[in-house]
Write a protein that holds these residues in place. Sequence first.
Motif, PDB file in Angstrom:
ATOM      1  N   PRO A   1     -23.943  11.733  -3.462  1.00  0.00           N
ATOM      2  CA  PRO A   1     -24.025  10.266  -3.435  1.00  0.00           C
ATOM      3  C   PRO A   1     -23.850   9.619  -4.812  1.00  0.00           C
ATOM      4  N   VAL A   2     -24.450  10.207  -5.848  1.00  0.00           N
ATOM      5  CA  VAL A   2     -24.352   9.612  -7.184  1.00  0.00           C
ATOM      6  C   VAL A   2     -22.913   9.637  -7.684  1.00  0.00           C
ATOM      7  N   LEU A   3     -22.241  10.773  -7.517  1.00  0.00           N
ATOM      8  CA  LEU A   3     -20.850  10.867  -7.970  1.00  0.00           C
ATOM      9  C   LEU A   3     -19.952   9.961  -7.149  1.00  0.00           C
ATOM     10  N   ARG A   4     -20.188   9.894  -5.847  1.00  0.00           N
ATOM     11  CA  ARG A   4     -19.362   9.017  -4.997  1.00  0.00           C
ATOM     12  C   ARG A   4     -19.477   7.563  -5.446  1.00  0.00           C
ATOM     13  N   VAL A   5     -20.695   7.097  -5.650  1.00  0.00           N
ATOM     14  CA  VAL A   5     -20.905   5.708  -6.111  1.00  0.00           C
ATOM     15  C   VAL A   5     -20.240   5.485  -7.465  1.00  0.00           C
ATOM     16  N   THR A   6     -20.374   6.472  -8.355  1.00  0.00           N
ATOM     17  CA  THR A   6     -19.791   6.357  -9.690  1.00  0.00           C
ATOM     18  C   THR A   6     -18.272   6.244  -9.626  1.00  0.00           C
ATOM     19  N   LEU A   7     -17.634   7.097  -8.836  1.00  0.00           N
ATOM     20  CA  LEU A   7     -16.172   7.082  -8.755  1.00  0.00           C
ATOM     21  C   LEU A   7     -15.670   5.820  -8.071  1.00  0.00           C
ATOM     22  N   ARG A   8     -16.365   5.374  -7.042  1.00  0.00           N
ATOM     23  CA  ARG A   8     -15.924   4.145  -6.368  1.00  0.00           C
ATOM     24  C   ARG A   8     -16.083   2.934  -7.281  1.00  0.00           C
ATOM     25  N   SER A   9     -17.133   2.919  -8.083  1.00  0.00           N
ATOM     26  CA  SER A   9     -17.300   1.791  -9.018  1.00  0.00           C
ATOM     27  C   SER A   9     -16.214   1.832 -10.088  1.00  0.00           C
ATOM     28  N   TRP A  10     -15.795   3.036 -10.497  1.00  0.00           N
ATOM     29  CA  TRP A  10     -14.717   3.146 -11.481  1.00  0.00           C
ATOM     30  C   TRP A  10     -13.401   2.637 -10.892  1.00  0.00           C
ATOM     31  N   ILE A  11     -13.118   2.970  -9.642  1.00  0.00           N
ATOM     32  CA  ILE A  11     -11.894   2.490  -8.992  1.00  0.00           C
ATOM     33  C   ILE A  11     -11.904   0.962  -8.919  1.00  0.00           C
ATOM     34  N   ALA A  34       0.830  -1.206   0.000  1.00  0.00           N
ATOM     35  CA  ALA A  34       0.000   0.000   0.000  1.00  0.00           C
ATOM     36  C   ALA A  34       0.861   1.251   0.000  1.00  0.00           C
ATOM     37  N   ASP A  35       1.901   1.266   0.809  1.00  0.00           N
ATOM     38  CA  ASP A  35       2.790   2.433   0.876  1.00  0.00           C
ATOM     39  C   ASP A  35       3.482   2.658  -0.471  1.00  0.00           C
ATOM     40  N   GLN A  36       3.912   1.566  -1.103  1.00  0.00           N
ATOM     41  CA  GLN A  36       4.588   1.695  -2.401  1.00  0.00           C
ATOM     42  C   GLN A  36       3.637   2.242  -3.459  1.00  0.00           C
ATOM     43  N   LEU A  37       2.391   1.758  -3.461  1.00  0.00           N
ATOM     44  CA  LEU A  37       1.424   2.224  -4.453  1.00  0.00           C
ATOM     45  C   LEU A  37       1.108   3.704  -4.239  1.00  0.00           C
ATOM     46  N   GLU A  38       0.849   4.079  -3.000  1.00  0.00           N
ATOM     47  CA  GLU A  38       0.488   5.464  -2.728  1.00  0.00           C
ATOM     48  C   GLU A  38       1.631   6.419  -3.051  1.00  0.00           C
ATOM     49  N   ALA A  39       2.869   5.957  -2.881  1.00  0.00           N
ATOM     50  CA  ALA A  39       4.016   6.805  -3.219  1.00  0.00           C
ATOM     51  C   ALA A  39       4.056   7.109  -4.714  1.00  0.00           C
ATOM     52  N   ARG A  46      -8.097   2.427  -1.166  1.00  0.00           N
ATOM     53  CA  ARG A  46      -9.204   2.794  -2.046  1.00  0.00           C
ATOM     54  C   ARG A  46      -9.761   4.171  -1.693  1.00  0.00           C
ATOM     55  N   HIS A  47      -9.812   4.474  -0.404  1.00  0.00           N
ATOM     56  CA  HIS A  47     -10.295   5.796   0.007  1.00  0.00           C
ATOM     57  C   HIS A  47      -9.362   6.888  -0.489  1.00  0.00           C
ATOM     58  N   ARG A  48      -8.058   6.651  -0.410  1.00  0.00           N
ATOM     59  CA  ARG A  48      -7.110   7.664  -0.882  1.00  0.00           C
ATOM     60  C   ARG A  48      -7.136   7.787  -2.411  1.00  0.00           C
ATOM     61  N   LEU A  49      -7.385   6.674  -3.091  1.00  0.00           N
ATOM     62  CA  LEU A  49      -7.556   6.747  -4.546  1.00  0.00           C
ATOM     63  C   LEU A  49      -8.783   7.580  -4.903  1.00  0.00           C
ATOM     64  N   LEU A  50      -9.858   7.404  -4.138  1.00  0.00           N
ATOM     65  CA  LEU A  50     -11.055   8.216  -4.358  1.00  0.00           C
ATOM     66  C   LEU A  50     -10.718   9.694  -4.174  1.00  0.00           C
ATOM     67  N   GLY A  51      -9.948  10.003  -3.134  1.00  0.00           N
ATOM     68  CA  GLY A  51      -9.555  11.386  -2.898  1.00  0.00           C
ATOM     69  C   GLY A  51      -8.725  11.955  -4.039  1.00  0.00           C
ATOM     70  N   LEU A  52      -7.834  11.129  -4.597  1.00  0.00           N
ATOM     71  CA  LEU A  52      -7.000  11.587  -5.711  1.00  0.00           C
ATOM     72  C   LEU A  52      -7.844  11.872  -6.953  1.00  0.00           C
ATOM     73  N   VAL A  53      -8.816  10.988  -7.235  1.00  0.00           N
ATOM     74  CA  VAL A  53      -9.676  11.204  -8.402  1.00  0.00           C
ATOM     75  C   VAL A  53     -10.518  12.463  -8.206  1.00  0.00           C
ATOM     76  N   MET A  54     -11.036  12.662  -6.996  1.00  0.00           N
ATOM     77  CA  MET A  54     -11.801  13.873  -6.711  1.00  0.00           C
ATOM     78  C   MET A  54     -10.932  15.118  -6.891  1.00  0.00           C
ATOM     79  N   ARG A  55      -9.685  15.009  -6.490  1.00  0.00           N
ATOM     80  CA  ARG A  55      -8.789  16.160  -6.616  1.00  0.00           C
ATOM     81  C   ARG A  55      -8.523  16.497  -8.072  1.00  0.00           C
ATOM     82  N   LEU A  56      -8.302  15.488  -8.899  1.00  0.00           N
ATOM     83  CA  LEU A  56      -8.023  15.785 -10.313  1.00  0.00           C
ATOM     84  C   LEU A  56      -9.269  16.305 -11.027  1.00  0.00           C
ATOM     85  N   LEU A  57     -10.459  15.925 -10.516  1.00  0.00           N
ATOM     86  CA  LEU A  57     -11.701  16.467 -11.069  1.00  0.00           C
ATOM     87  C   LEU A  57     -12.061  17.807 -10.433  1.00  0.00           C
TER      88      LEU A  57
END
Length: 231
Positions: A165-175, A87-92, A147-158
Motif C-alpha cells: 500500500p505505501v509503495l502504491r500510494v507513493t508511485l501514484r502520487s508521483w504519476i 490515450a492510444d498515442q501516449l501509450e504507444a 494512469r493504471h498502465r503508467l503505474l504498471g510501467l513504473v513498477m516494471r522498471l523498478l
Amino acid sequence: MGSISGAEERERDRPAGRGARPARRRLSVDRRREELVAAALELFGARDAEDVSIDDVASAAGTSRALVYHYFGGKQELYVAALRSAADQLEARLQPSENGGPVERLAVGLERYFDFVEERAAGFAALVRGGPANRSGEVGEIVDGVRHRLLGLVMRLLRVEEPGPVLRVTLRSWIASVETVALDWLEYRDVDRRVVERILVDHMVATLGVAAGHDPRVVPLLENLVSEHAP
C-alpha cells in the motif's frame, strides 16, 4: 464504410458561393474521422469539454455540423473518441526500455512522455483534464486506464511485481506530479525540458526515500536507485 457517405457527398458537392466553404477534398472514412478527432483534441485541450460545441468542432475542421454528427452521433461520443485517440498515442510512446538500470530506464520513459507532451500538447491537455472531475463512464475508464498502465510501467522498471500500500500510494502520487508538472511546463515553458525531466527523476528518488521510512520493503528499491543515481 469504405465508400463516401451521403452526408459527405452533400458536404463535398455544396456549391461555393459568397461565404460558402470551399469544396472539401475527398477523404477516406478513416482519414476524415482522424481530421475531426484532431480538431476536437485541439479544442478540448484548450477549453473545458462543456465549453466546446459540435459547431466549434465543425468550424475548426472546416466541415458541417451534420458531418460531425454523422461520424460520431454527438459531442460525448466525439469527446470519448478524442480522448481514446490521445490515450492510444501516449501509450504507444511508453513502451518500456529494458536497457540500463532503473534510473536510466526511468529517464528514458520520461523523455518519451515529454516527447508526447511537446508534440501532442492539445491531446495531452485534453486527456489529463478528462479527470478526475469526469471519472464516470467511458471518460473515467480512459483516463484512469492510462494512469493504471503508467503505474504498471513504473513498477516494471523498478522490477516490482506487486506493490504494498505505501509503495502504491507513493508511485501514484508521483504519476500525478508528473502530469501536473507537464501541464505547468506546457503553460510556461520557462524551465528547460531536460531539467524538468531530471527534476522528476530526483523526485522519484526523494519520494521513495519518504516511503522507505514507512515501509521497510521499499528500502531495497531505494538503495538500488540511490546507488545508480549517486553523482
